[in-house]
Motif scaffolding. Structure first.
Motif, mmCIF file in Angstrom:
data_model
loop_
_atom_site.group_PDB
_atom_site.id
_atom_site.type_symbol
_atom_site.label_atom_id
_atom_site.label_comp_id
_atom_site.label_asym_id
_atom_site.label_seq_id
_atom_site.Cartn_x
_atom_site.Cartn_y
_atom_site.Cartn_z
ATOM 1 N N VAL A 87 -89.233 -60.937 -71.528
ATOM 2 C CA VAL A 87 -89.423 -59.504 -71.285
ATOM 3 C C VAL A 87 -88.298 -58.724 -71.963
ATOM 4 O O VAL A 87 -87.122 -59.123 -71.913
ATOM 5 N N ASP A 88 -88.636 -57.617 -72.588
ATOM 6 C CA ASP A 88 -87.649 -56.775 -73.267
ATOM 7 C C ASP A 88 -86.666 -56.198 -72.240
ATOM 8 O O ASP A 88 -87.064 -55.481 -71.320
ATOM 9 N N PRO A 89 -85.366 -56.485 -72.378
ATOM 10 C CA PRO A 89 -84.385 -55.961 -71.410
ATOM 11 C C PRO A 89 -84.352 -54.440 -71.332
ATOM 12 O O PRO A 89 -83.992 -53.887 -70.281
ATOM 13 N N ALA A 90 -84.713 -53.753 -72.404
ATOM 14 C CA ALA A 90 -84.718 -52.291 -72.373
ATOM 15 C C ALA A 90 -85.752 -51.771 -71.379
ATOM 16 O O ALA A 90 -85.522 -50.765 -70.698
ATOM 17 N N LEU A 91 -86.887 -52.467 -71.270
ATOM 18 C CA LEU A 91 -87.914 -52.071 -70.303
ATOM 19 C C LEU A 91 -87.421 -52.296 -68.874
ATOM 20 O O LEU A 91 -87.693 -51.494 -67.979
ATOM 21 N N VAL A 92 -86.694 -53.377 -68.681
ATOM 22 C CA VAL A 92 -86.149 -53.685 -67.360
ATOM 23 C C VAL A 92 -85.125 -52.630 -66.956
ATOM 24 O O VAL A 92 -85.136 -52.129 -65.824
ATOM 25 N N GLU A 93 -84.238 -52.270 -67.872
ATOM 26 C CA GLU A 93 -83.208 -51.276 -67.563
ATOM 27 C C GLU A 93 -83.831 -49.911 -67.310
ATOM 28 O O GLU A 93 -83.381 -49.167 -66.421
ATOM 29 N N ASP A 94 -84.866 -49.565 -68.043
ATOM 30 C CA ASP A 94 -85.563 -48.298 -67.812
ATOM 31 C C ASP A 94 -86.184 -48.273 -66.414
ATOM 32 O O ASP A 94 -86.118 -47.258 -65.713
ATOM 33 N N TYR A 95 -86.759 -49.399 -66.011
ATOM 34 C CA TYR A 95 -87.339 -49.502 -64.663
ATOM 35 C C TYR A 95 -86.250 -49.324 -63.602
ATOM 36 O O TYR A 95 -86.456 -48.621 -62.595
ATOM 37 N N GLU A 99 -83.456 -47.675 -63.849
ATOM 38 C CA GLU A 99 -83.009 -46.287 -63.820
ATOM 39 C C GLU A 99 -84.023 -45.409 -63.107
ATOM 40 O O GLU A 99 -83.658 -44.473 -62.386
ATOM 41 N N ARG A 100 -85.305 -45.704 -63.286
ATOM 42 C CA ARG A 100 -86.352 -44.902 -62.636
ATOM 43 C C ARG A 100 -86.395 -45.142 -61.131
ATOM 44 O O ARG A 100 -86.675 -44.227 -60.355
ATOM 45 N N THR A 101 -86.130 -46.367 -60.716
ATOM 46 C CA THR A 101 -86.170 -46.692 -59.292
ATOM 47 C C THR A 101 -84.844 -46.419 -58.592
ATOM 48 O O THR A 101 -84.780 -46.421 -57.354
ATOM 49 N N LEU A 102 -83.780 -46.173 -59.372
ATOM 50 C CA LEU A 102 -82.446 -45.872 -58.832
ATOM 51 C C LEU A 102 -81.997 -46.949 -57.838
ATOM 52 O O LEU A 102 -81.420 -46.665 -56.801
ATOM 53 N N ASP A 103 -82.293 -48.196 -58.174
ATOM 54 C CA ASP A 103 -81.928 -49.313 -57.308
ATOM 55 C C ASP A 103 -80.708 -50.011 -57.910
ATOM 56 O O ASP A 103 -80.820 -50.729 -58.904
ATOM 57 N N GLY A 104 -79.542 -49.789 -57.301
ATOM 58 C CA GLY A 104 -78.324 -50.365 -57.834
ATOM 59 C C GLY A 104 -78.224 -51.865 -57.643
ATOM 60 O O GLY A 104 -77.520 -52.540 -58.385
ATOM 61 N N SER A 105 -78.899 -52.391 -56.627
ATOM 62 C CA SER A 105 -78.875 -53.830 -56.350
ATOM 63 C C SER A 105 -80.309 -54.342 -56.206
ATOM 64 O O SER A 105 -80.782 -54.615 -55.092
ATOM 65 N N PRO A 106 -81.013 -54.445 -57.317
ATOM 66 C CA PRO A 106 -82.424 -54.811 -57.246
ATOM 67 C C PRO A 106 -82.636 -56.257 -56.838
ATOM 68 O O PRO A 106 -81.822 -57.129 -57.134
ATOM 69 N N ASP A 107 -83.735 -56.505 -56.153
ATOM 70 C CA ASP A 107 -84.136 -57.862 -55.797
ATOM 71 C C ASP A 107 -84.734 -58.513 -57.047
ATOM 72 O O ASP A 107 -85.715 -58.001 -57.598
#
Length: 212
Positions: free
Chosen positions: A91-99, A101-109
């Motif tokens: 998976v493209d890391p840029a898509l992950v980072e964009d997600y 930022e949109r979810t504003l989850d600093g500690s994602p599961d």
């Protein structure tokens, strides 16, 4: 003055050729003799046939000084794996980072993020130490990156472990000494540390050779 007999001269010449071409290592420079190598098996071998995602976590203090470090490290690991595991789908890391930022989850599961991108495996890297300057000499650069490494298998059967903890990665660049703090040196040291870190992480997922 006497001269060697023709037969004796020929014998001496041929013996010299035997020493040179007959495999006598005494005449071969040591630098040209390769050291024996051994194959090192991957710590985790299920990535080549899986859709995988790389997720990097850094604490707020690190992100304050290096706001893009999560994306940068994920990109370097992604690119190294793409070269070594050509059959793997990443998976493209840029898509992950964009997600993120949109979810504003600093500690994602990791598993929640993985499912968002239909990933089967999530490589989760939690930064334990990240610095570019030498803490003992602020005017010098010596990068240090330390991270825990785990793999979340989203396709594991209920009776199988979903999280696999691998050996942590801890790298320094340069390995010894340091570089004077300048903008050019800062970029070079940072890139060198990223490349070394990415290689150490990626090697956990494919077979490679190393010297004894």
């Amino acid at each position: 003055m006497t001269h060697p007999r023709p037969g004796l001269a020929l014998a001496i010449l041929l013996s010299g050729l035997v020493l040179v071409s007959g495999g006598c290592n005494l005449l071969i420079p040591i630098a040209l003799i390769s050291n024996p190598k051994k194959k090192v098996a991957p710590e985790y071998d299920k990535l080549p046939d899986a859709r995988s995602l790389i997720l990097v976590w850094a604490d707020p203090a690190t992100l304050f000084d290096y706001p893009h470090v999560q994306l940068e490290l994920a990109m370097y690991v992604h690119d190294k794996l793409a070269v070594e595991l050509r059959s793997a789908e990443l998976v493209d890391p840029a898509l992950v980072e964009d997600y993120r930022e949109r979810t504003l989850d600093g500690s994602p599961d990791p598993q929640v993020v993985g499912r968002e991108f239909d990933a089967e495996m999530v490589i989760y890297l939690e930064l334990l130490q990240f610095q570019i300057r030498d803490p003992d000499a602020p005017d010098y650069l010596r990068a240090e990156i330390e991270a825990s490494v785990s793999v979340h298998n989203l396709t594991a059967d209920p009776d199988e472990p979903q999280i696999h903890h691998l050996k942590p990665v801890h790298v320094f660049f340069p390995a010894q000494g340091g570089a004077l703090l300048t903008s050019a040196n800062s970029a070079q040291v940072r890139q060198g540390a990223y490349l070394l870190f990415a290689e150490e992480v990626a090697r956990k997922f494919y077979e490679y050779e190393e010297e004894y």
